[in-house]
Design an enzyme around this catalytic site. Structure first.
Site, PDB file in Angstrom:
ATOM      1  N   GLU A  24     -36.626   6.490  11.477  1.00 33.72           N
ATOM      2  CA  GLU A  24     -36.192   6.165  10.176  1.00 33.72           C
ATOM      3  C   GLU A  24     -35.417   7.481   9.584  1.00 33.72           C
ATOM      4  OE1 GLU A  24     -37.668   4.429   5.964  1.00 33.72           O
ATOM      5  OE2 GLU A  24     -39.145   4.965   7.429  1.00 33.72           O
ATOM      6  N   LYS A  63     -33.209  -2.208   4.356  1.00 32.71           N
ATOM      7  CA  LYS A  63     -34.608  -2.174   4.165  1.00 32.71           C
ATOM      8  C   LYS A  63     -34.876  -3.105   3.117  1.00 32.71           C
ATOM      9  CE  LYS A  63     -38.598   0.774   4.077  1.00 32.71           C
ATOM     10  NZ  LYS A  63     -39.028   2.200   4.241  1.00 32.71           N
ATOM     11  N   CYS A  99     -39.502   0.399   8.901  1.00 28.92           N
ATOM     12  CA  CYS A  99     -40.750   0.858   8.459  1.00 28.92           C
ATOM     13  C   CYS A  99     -41.491   0.117   7.569  1.00 28.92           C
ATOM     14  CB  CYS A  99     -40.332   2.398   7.587  1.00 28.92           C
ATOM     15  SG  CYS A  99     -41.876   3.274   7.356  1.00 28.92           S
TER      16      CYS A  99
END
Length: 292
Positions: A40, A113, A150
């Site tokens: 990331e 995300k 994540c």
């Protein structure tokens, strides 16, 4: 399919970080990788330890410099690349965005995300607007990639929706570690939980999982904490959650692992979780909470 994992310890020099990644991509490609996953926000330091408006200057459009730079490497090496970038969508509007590059260097797709944390040393809500592209896999020449990022990895709903839309593999670029005040036992519990929950996604969906994490210590620019020690431990599992590879918890590392996408069919015949899902009883999942 052979998948390359690259975990790197970053410094403050973005150009140097990118050049080191380029070297590693070429090396992993020479070892046979067809798909390569980076961690990331791989170009620089993990800047979310503090809230600083000047950091927005690091954001970039997509397509932009990074997709051009890594696109050329993808084309040179003939590999599919999964990037993780700080996207400048519009003035004052930014995302934490994964970009998938095809073997010819073109953009196959992107994912913004969806779940954005806000905790001490992880002040991501200051920087990132939640994604609006949904949980939609990206079709590539090596398969249909269910790319998440994540904090998304803690949510079984995200993995399930990617699987339901035909993902062949779940992929998580990650930046997670321990803040200096956590005791050793708590650090270990958190790291184990991080790996266990993703292995669970593999099992419940009958899919391979690739998680690539940052590694090394990054200081807190404000000096208020001792910084974050990213715990590495990038890994790959098969569709029954079996560990295929697990990298160092403290050092930069690379690996190439063989993923057998055809095993999903057999595993789902043995464990037909999709057949037995009680979709008629899941209405409550769209609520925030069901008590109070």
């Amino acid at each position: 399919m052979k998948v390359g994992l690259i975990q790197q310890a970053n410094g403050g020099d973005i150009a140097s970080n990118m050049q080191r990644l380029a070297t590693k991509i070429r090396r992993v490609a020479r070892d046979g990788a067809e798909l390569i996953v980076l961690q990331e926000l791989h170009n620089g330091l993990y800047f979310c330890q503090t809230e600083d408006v000047d950091v927005f200057d690091q954001a970039e459009p997509i397509p932009g410099h990074s997709t051009d730079f890594f696109g050329a490497i993808a084309r040179e090496c003939g590999v599919v690349l999964v990037l993780s970038l700080f996207e400048r969508r519009a003035p004052g509007l930014y995302h934490n965005t994964a970009v998938v590059l095809e073997k010819d260097g073109s953009i196959a797709g992107k994912y913004r995300k969806m779940h954005i944390p806000d905790d001490p040393a992880y002040y991501e809500k200051f920087y990132f607007t939640p994604g609006d592209l949904g949980f939609v896999p990206i079709q590539t020449s090596v398969g249909c990639l269910g790319v998440l990022v994540c904090w998304d990895q803690w949510y079984p709903e995200a993995a399930r929706l990617m699987a339901m839309r035909g993902a062949d593999i779940l992929i998580y670029p990650t930046a997670i570690g321990t803040e200096s005040t956590d005791i050793a036992a708590e650090q270990l519990r958190q790291r184990d939980a991080w790996q266990l929950v993703q292995r669970g996604h593999a099992v419940s969906n009958g899919l391979p999982v690739i998680a690539v994490n940052r590694v090394g210590h990054e200081p807190d620019p404000s000096g208020r904490t001792g910084g974050i020690s990213f715990w590495g431990t990038s890994f790959a599992t098969g569709p029954q959650g079996e560990l295929l590879v697990s990298l160092s918890a403290t050092e930069e590392a690379e690996a190439v692992v063989e993923i057998d996408k055809a095993r999903t069919e057999q595993v789902r015949r043995w464990w037909p979780f999709f057949r037995d899902r009680r979709i008629d009883a899941f209405d409550g999942l769209t609520e925030r909470f069901l008590l109070g």
